[in-house]
Enzyme design. Structure first.
Site, PDB file in Angstrom:
ATOM      1  N   TYR A  74       0.846  -1.186   0.000  1.00 51.19           N
ATOM      2  CA  TYR A  74       0.000   0.000   0.000  1.00 51.19           C
ATOM      3  C   TYR A  74       0.889   1.246   0.000  1.00 51.19           C
ATOM      4  O   TYR A  74       2.045   1.195   0.441  1.00 51.19           O
ATOM      5  CB  TYR A  74      -0.844   0.063   1.281  1.00 51.19           C
ATOM      6  CG  TYR A  74      -2.082  -0.803   1.325  1.00 51.19           C
ATOM      7  CD1 TYR A  74      -2.946  -0.908   0.238  1.00 51.19           C
ATOM      8  CD2 TYR A  74      -2.422  -1.470   2.500  1.00 51.19           C
ATOM      9  CE1 TYR A  74      -4.110  -1.675   0.330  1.00 51.19           C
ATOM     10  CE2 TYR A  74      -3.583  -2.242   2.591  1.00 51.19           C
ATOM     11  CZ  TYR A  74      -4.416  -2.339   1.498  1.00 51.19           C
ATOM     12  OH  TYR A  74      -5.562  -3.078   1.592  1.00 51.19           O
ATOM     13  N   GLU A 121      -6.205  -0.171   8.210  1.00 53.24           N
ATOM     14  CA  GLU A 121      -6.176   0.204   9.624  1.00 53.24           C
ATOM     15  C   GLU A 121      -5.309   1.453   9.821  1.00 53.24           C
ATOM     16  O   GLU A 121      -4.690   1.641  10.872  1.00 53.24           O
ATOM     17  CB  GLU A 121      -5.679  -0.963  10.493  1.00 53.24           C
ATOM     18  CG  GLU A 121      -6.631  -2.119  10.585  1.00 53.24           C
ATOM     19  CD  GLU A 121      -6.653  -3.003   9.328  1.00 53.24           C
ATOM     20  OE1 GLU A 121      -7.729  -3.088   8.699  1.00 53.24           O
ATOM     21  OE2 GLU A 121      -5.634  -3.578   8.978  1.00 53.24           O
ATOM     22  N   ASN A 179      -9.701  -0.159  -3.353  1.00 52.48           N
ATOM     23  CA  ASN A 179      -9.364  -1.202  -2.389  1.00 52.48           C
ATOM     24  C   ASN A 179     -10.636  -1.758  -1.780  1.00 52.48           C
ATOM     25  O   ASN A 179     -11.328  -1.034  -1.066  1.00 52.48           O
ATOM     26  CB  ASN A 179      -8.476  -0.641  -1.283  1.00 52.48           C
ATOM     27  CG  ASN A 179      -8.045  -1.709  -0.307  1.00 52.48           C
ATOM     28  OD1 ASN A 179      -7.309  -2.626  -0.660  1.00 52.48           O
ATOM     29  ND2 ASN A 179      -8.546  -1.624   0.913  1.00 52.48           N
ATOM     30  N   GLU A 180     -10.932  -2.998  -2.093  1.00 55.15           N
ATOM     31  CA  GLU A 180     -12.145  -3.651  -1.570  1.00 55.15           C
ATOM     32  C   GLU A 180     -13.334  -2.706  -1.693  1.00 55.15           C
ATOM     33  O   GLU A 180     -14.120  -2.573  -0.752  1.00 55.15           O
ATOM     34  CB  GLU A 180     -11.935  -4.059  -0.106  1.00 55.15           C
ATOM     35  CG  GLU A 180     -10.897  -5.113   0.079  1.00 55.15           C
ATOM     36  CD  GLU A 180     -10.667  -5.458   1.557  1.00 55.15           C
ATOM     37  OE1 GLU A 180     -10.725  -4.550   2.409  1.00 55.15           O
ATOM     38  OE2 GLU A 180     -10.439  -6.630   1.846  1.00 55.15           O
ATOM     39  N   GLU A 257      -5.462 -11.041  -0.274  1.00 55.51           N
ATOM     40  CA  GLU A 257      -5.198 -10.778   1.147  1.00 55.51           C
ATOM     41  C   GLU A 257      -5.580 -12.024   1.915  1.00 55.51           C
ATOM     42  O   GLU A 257      -6.748 -12.217   2.261  1.00 55.51           O
ATOM     43  CB  GLU A 257      -6.030  -9.592   1.680  1.00 55.51           C
ATOM     44  CG  GLU A 257      -5.573  -8.245   1.207  1.00 55.51           C
ATOM     45  CD  GLU A 257      -6.255  -7.084   1.949  1.00 55.51           C
ATOM     46  OE1 GLU A 257      -7.004  -7.324   2.920  1.00 55.51           O
ATOM     47  OE2 GLU A 257      -6.035  -5.933   1.536  1.00 55.51           O
ATOM     48  N   TYR A 333       0.255  -7.646  14.050  1.00 63.87           N
ATOM     49  CA  TYR A 333      -0.703  -8.416  13.252  1.00 63.87           C
ATOM     50  C   TYR A 333      -0.600  -9.920  13.457  1.00 63.87           C
ATOM     51  O   TYR A 333      -1.239 -10.709  12.765  1.00 63.87           O
ATOM     52  CB  TYR A 333      -0.513  -8.094  11.754  1.00 63.87           C
ATOM     53  CG  TYR A 333      -1.804  -8.088  10.968  1.00 63.87           C
ATOM     54  CD1 TYR A 333      -2.476  -6.904  10.720  1.00 63.87           C
ATOM     55  CD2 TYR A 333      -2.357  -9.273  10.488  1.00 63.87           C
ATOM     56  CE1 TYR A 333      -3.672  -6.887  10.005  1.00 63.87           C
ATOM     57  CE2 TYR A 333      -3.554  -9.264   9.774  1.00 63.87           C
ATOM     58  CZ  TYR A 333      -4.193  -8.074   9.539  1.00 63.87           C
ATOM     59  OH  TYR A 333      -5.371  -8.056   8.834  1.00 63.87           O
TER      60      TYR A 333
END
Ligand SMILES: *[C@@H]1O[C@H](CO)[C@@H](O)[C@H](O)[C@H]1NC(C)=O
Ligand SMILES: *[C@@H]1O[C@H](CO)[C@@H](O)[C@H](O)[C@H]1NC(C)=O
Ligand SMILES: *[C@@H]1O[C@H](CO)[C@@H](O)[C@H](O)[C@H]1NC(C)=O
Ligand SMILES: *[C@@H]1O[C@H](CO)[C@@H](O)[C@H](O)[C@H]1NC(C)=O
Ligand SMILES: *[C@@H]1O[C@H](CO)[C@@H](O)[C@H](O)[C@H]1NC(C)=O
Ligand SMILES: *[C@@H]1O[C@H](CO)[C@@H](O)[C@H](O)[C@H]1NC(C)=O
Ligand SMILES: *[C@@H]1O[C@H](CO)[C@@H](O)[C@H](O)[C@H]1NC(C)=O
Ligand SMILES: *[C@@H]1O[C@H](CO)[C@@H](O)[C@H](O)[C@H]1NC(C)=O
Ligand SMILES: *[C@@H]1O[C@H](CO)[C@@H](O)[C@H](O)[C@H]1NC(C)=O
Ligand SMILES: *[C@@H]1O[C@H](CO)[C@@H](O)[C@H](O)[C@H]1NC(C)=O
Length: 656
Positions: A74, A121, A179-180, A257, A333
């Site tokens: 990203y 996030e 994105n999505e 993802e 994560y």
């Protein structure tokens, strides 16, 4: 083999003219091809803006040696363009092109995910705060103003990285459109415009990435753009095969993802996401990976390496009309490479699985981890009361004004008023808390109202004429994810922080505010002694206020650390065991937020920020000081833990 549709032609054949300098990436209906050979993407996500640039090569090398051949990345627009038209390109961590060049040198390809919306996030999903101040601008839709600014951003990014496309001999194979998007909306005109903006700037293969269910694929797929899914590969691949019928959107299957776990959120009940907690998780990861690789399909681990939301970089999730879940500074994560870049059990388990499909020694050996270091406990002394000595000139306003209207992006705003009459009753902070409000009357803390509380805390206030009411409002991170189907309130279109609306006490409007902008975009105060001198010159505060205090301390590296060969050996986790909530700077660098509630109990301190000679200066903004002297220490091993919230006894703040 037979080529499939117009897109495959674009992917493979149109690059023929540039064959000499290109690496020729394309695909048929089932298979990616790189340099003429079938190619399975074994990818992992690692964003350059969450990793110290000095460590990029080392982390990329670890990716290659886990068996990855591609890095998904990203780009955070808000860090690249912090003010309109001001490009922070002198910041080495924003040098995306350099990151991609190093990736190629380390034997990795790149899948670029430029947004402009990236979720991730991150603060407001990667959008710069100032978009919210342009009248009439609406994000993530075919709004003329939004497309104008998004276009400037994509043009500017393309200037730097266009030469790095595989079509020009570089590492970039594919570029994601939005994105999505299907999880948010279904305006195909908007996504088609973004597709066209990317095509004007790049000649790489384009793809979309959406949840593996019908409605997200229907909303997010874009004609002429390869449609891919994320999440569980079995159901995602099935959904793609079933619901995507436009031949120009079909091609090989990629799980764009595959979630190694999940990011942590602040909360006394929100525990750290750790793969080692549940062996069934590890088995599940292996089975899914086998399923993808054995099926000759492609995958990207989200995250391969999460890194850190330094400073005020984290975002949040809006749960319902009154409830925010804010992400921690750590973006560990539970990923194969932990926040400090060290390998985990999961790393080796995945490597072993990948190796079965890529034998012949094509995966390099893993360079062993360098142990982290520790720093002996040192004192943090209170050196400044923020409200007494660090307030800027206020803006005077009849009613409160938002953080953004002060020209402020992140941090805190203090709203102060002197009561003209008596008031008593429940305090209402504008339309809702945005996000955490500490309430003081005449400098005495009355309580906290915080959007992360499942039930927003109620604070009762009693004021006599002449009493001073102060509201310190913290931006805990703008919401990064919202779905248009979730209700009438669109949290992504409501990014404003500070106070929006009137403050009332017992239903009566309180007016005449002094509004102080406290962005803390610089270290608030530094020890005035020179860094090579032992003679500090800070005045400590005699009587600790209940309002925020800046503490300061310093340490020198141990002899063994001074002579270390690499900065990596100096990496540590900085803990402030008696701190409640605040922010830490080390040698002027903002490491991020700490908060006693957890699960994060220490801040990753990369060795690159440490001085081998002389003093290392640590400055802490403690919002809720309780100790005359605090301590800090560097821990070589990380401890995750949760504690009850001292501001909300009996009121658990839940994460996910
Ligand atoms: C791929 O395309 C070829 C040629 O059009 C076709 O024969 C084959 O069935 C297709 N495979 C899939 C899985 O769609
Ligand atoms: C945005 O898209 C909608 C739906 O396709 C269309 O009706 C509208 O005219 C578009 N607006 C702009 C400004 O392009
Ligand atoms: C989007 O909608 C506008 C207005 O209807 C139209 O002019 C434009 O061609 C559309 N763009 C795309 C890419 O569909
Ligand atoms: C999938 O979604 C599309 C678009 O909303 C709809 O037309 C179609 O009926 C759906 N298919 C199934 C099986 O639900
Ligand atoms: C791998 O795929 C082949 C067919 O391509 C199948 O026969 C075999 O069972 C699969 N193995 C696993 C472990 O899924
Ligand atoms: C790997 O080794 C196998 C068995 O010797 C061989 O069939 C295959 O072609 C080799 N693959 C590569 C990429 O060299
Ligand atoms: C705030 O209060 C004033 C009266 O003092 C009122 O005119 C104004 O509409 C109120 N603002 C909001 C957002 O309710
Ligand atoms: C300490 O700081 C004060 C105020 O900045 C300054 O006047 C004084 O000279 C300093 N003393 C030393 C020993 O550096
Ligand atoms: C300042 O110096 C004194 C005396 O050497 C020491 O005790 C104290 O810890 C120092 N304070 C800081 C903030 O470094
Ligand atoms: C959350 O924490 C509180 C204590 O702060 C505890 O009483 C409660 O059971 C916890 N709830 C969950 C869902 O873990």
């Amino acid at each position: 083999m037979k080529l499939f549709g117009a897109l495959a032609l674009a992917g493979l054949l149109s690059y023929g003219a540039e064959a000499a300098s290109s690496r020729r990436f394309g695909y048929t209906n089932t298979t990616f091809y790189l340099e003429g050979k079938p190619f399975q993407i074994v990818g992992g996500q690692m964003d350059p803006q969450r990793v110290p640039y000095q460590y990029w090569r080392e982390r990329l090398n670890k990716a290659r040696s886990m068996g990855l051949n591609t890095i998904f990345s990203y780009v955070y627009w808000n860090l690249l363009e912090p003010e309109p038209g001001h490009w922070a390109t002198d910041e080495p961590n924003n040098n995306i092109a350099e990151y991609f060049r190093i990736a190629q040198e380390e034997g990795l390809n790149i899948v670029l995910r430029p947004g402009p919306y990236i979720c991730g996030e991150r603060e407001w999903g990667g959008f710069p705060w100032w978009l919210s101040e342009i009248p009439g601008l609406e994000v993530r839709t075919n709004n003329t103003l939004f497309l104008y600014y998004a276009g400037l951003y994509l043009d500017r990014l393309a200037e730097e990285i266009r030469p790095l496309q595989a079509t020009k001999g570089g590492p970039i194979l594919m570029i994601q459109v939005e994105n999505e998007y299907g999880s948010y909306g279904s305006n195909h005109n908007y996504t088609a415009r973004l597709r066209d903006m990317l095509r004007e700037n790049f000649d790489s293969v384009l793809y979309t990435n959406d949840g593996g269910v019908n409605w997200t694929l229907a909303g997010g797929s874009v004609p002429g753009v390869l449609a891919e899914t994320d999440g569980t590969p079995e159901s995602g691949f099935e959904a793609r095969d079933e619901y995507i019928t436009n031949p120009t959107e079909l091609g090989p299957l990629l799980d764009g993802e595959y979630y190694t776990l999940a990011p942590d959120q602040w909360g006394s009940n929100a525990t750290h996401n750790d793969p080692d907690d549940d062996p069934a998780d590890l088995n599940g990861f292996v089975n899914d990976l086998e399923f993808v690789l054995n099926g000759s399909n492609s995958i990207s681990f989200y995250m391969f390496h999460g890194g850190t939301n330094y400073g005020f970089g984290n975002g949040g999730i809006w749960r319902d009309a009154n409830y925010l879940a804010a992400f921690t500074t750590s973006y560990d994560y539970g990923a194969p490479l932990d926040e400090s870049g060290r390998t985990t059990e999961l790393y080796y388990i995945l490597r072993e699985t990948i190796e079965k499909y890529f034998p012949n020694g094509s995966i390099p050996a893993v360079v062993p981890d360098v142990p982290r270091s520790s720093i002996d406990e040192f004192a943090l002394e209170p050196v400044a009361s923020v409200f007494d000595t660090l307030l800027p000139e206020p803006v005077q306003s009849e009613h409160p004004v938002s953080m953004e209207s002060l020209g402020q992006a992140y941090g805190y705003v203090l709203y102060e008023t002197t009561a003209q009459q008596a008031y008593t009753g429940i305090l209402q902070v504008g339309d809702r808390p945005r996000d955490r409000v500490i309430v003081y009357v005449n400098g005495v803390k009355q309580g906290v109202v915080d959007a992360i509380y499942e039930t927003v805390g109620e604070v009762k206030v009693t004021l006599q004429a002449g009493d001073k009411l102060q509201l310190l409002v913290e931006n805990l991170g703008r919401v990064d994810y919202w779905s248009l189907g979730s209700g009438t309130f669109n949290a992504l279109l409501e990014p404003h922080k500070g106070i929006v609306g009137n403050v009332t006490v017992g239903g009566e409007i309180v007016t005449k505010w002094n509004v102080y902008s406290l962005p803390f975009d610089q270290v608030p105060i530094v020890n005035s002694g020179s860094s090579s001198s032992n003679n500090n010159n800070t005045t400590t505060i005699e009587t600790l206020p209940q309002t925020p205090v800046v503490y300061s301390g310093r340490f020198q590296l141990a002899d063994r650390d001074r002579s270390s060969k690499t900065d990596l050996e100096l990496d540590t986790f900085l803990a402030i065991p008696r701190g409640t909530k605040g922010v830490v700077w080390v040698n002027g660098f903002n490491l991020g937020r700490y908060w006693i509630i957890g699960p994060q109990q220490s801040l990753y301190l990369p060795g690159v920020h440490l001085r081998r000679e002389g003093w290392n200066e640590v400055v802490v903004l403690e919002l809720e000081p309780t100790e005359q002297v605090m301590e800090a220490e560097g821990q070589s091993e990380r401890v995750w833990a949760n504690h009850a919230d001292p501001d909300a006894p009996g009121l658990p703040s839940l994460g996910s």
